[in-house]
Design an enzyme around this catalytic site. Structure first.
Site, mmCIF file in Angstrom:
data_model
loop_
_atom_site.group_PDB
_atom_site.id
_atom_site.type_symbol
_atom_site.label_atom_id
_atom_site.label_comp_id
_atom_site.label_asym_id
_atom_site.label_seq_id
_atom_site.Cartn_x
_atom_site.Cartn_y
_atom_site.Cartn_z
ATOM 1 N N CYS A 83 0.858 -0.977 0.204
ATOM 2 C CA CYS A 83 -0.454 0.141 0.233
ATOM 3 C C CYS A 83 0.974 1.454 -0.039
ATOM 4 C CB CYS A 83 -0.989 -0.097 0.937
ATOM 5 S SG CYS A 83 -1.756 1.441 1.300
ATOM 6 N N CYS A 127 0.177 4.546 2.318
ATOM 7 C CA CYS A 127 0.128 3.489 3.959
ATOM 8 C C CYS A 127 1.450 3.902 4.353
ATOM 9 C CB CYS A 127 0.175 2.025 4.050
ATOM 10 S SG CYS A 127 -1.670 1.352 3.840
#
Length: 118
Positions: free
Chosen positions: A43, A46
């Protein structure tokens, strides 16, 4: 090959990682409000959010605990809280989820969204 619980995201962010096995103890049973970042190694947003969370953890550590949970390795907790996207940020207070936010955001905006929790 991974060893232990130190994955790339945790190493970048410097935040503690929780799992399905210790979520109850570390999050539900915590004395402080807990911000959980539901995250994954793959991700990108993230990883962008990681330094923001690290800064907030350093500055607000006496009022807020911040941890990460890898959604790929911990499907039980991920499904239990209906997490469908990463990063999802969920704030728990007294064992209950009280706020959920999806997506990366700058530090100032995140602090504004957390103001009533802190």
């Amino acid at each position: 090959m991974r060893t232990g619980r130190a994955d790339a995201v945790s190493l970048v962010s410097g935040l503690a990682e929780v799992t399905d096995d210790d979520f109850e103890r570390e999050v539900i049973g915590a004395d402080l409000p807990v911000l959980v970042q539901f995250t994954a190694d793959w991700c990108g947003p993230c990883r962008q959010l990681a330094p923001v969370l690290k800064d907030i953890a350093f500055e607000e550590g006496d009022r807020l605990k911040i941890v990460q949970l890898d959604v790929d390795r911990n499907p039980g907790t991920t499904v239990a809280y209906g997490v469908l996207s990463t990063p999802t940020l969920m704030v728990f207070r007294d064992g209950e989820p009280v706020r959920s936010m999806v997506g990366a955001r700058p530090k100032r905006r995140l602090l504004e969204e957390l103001a009533d929790v802190l």
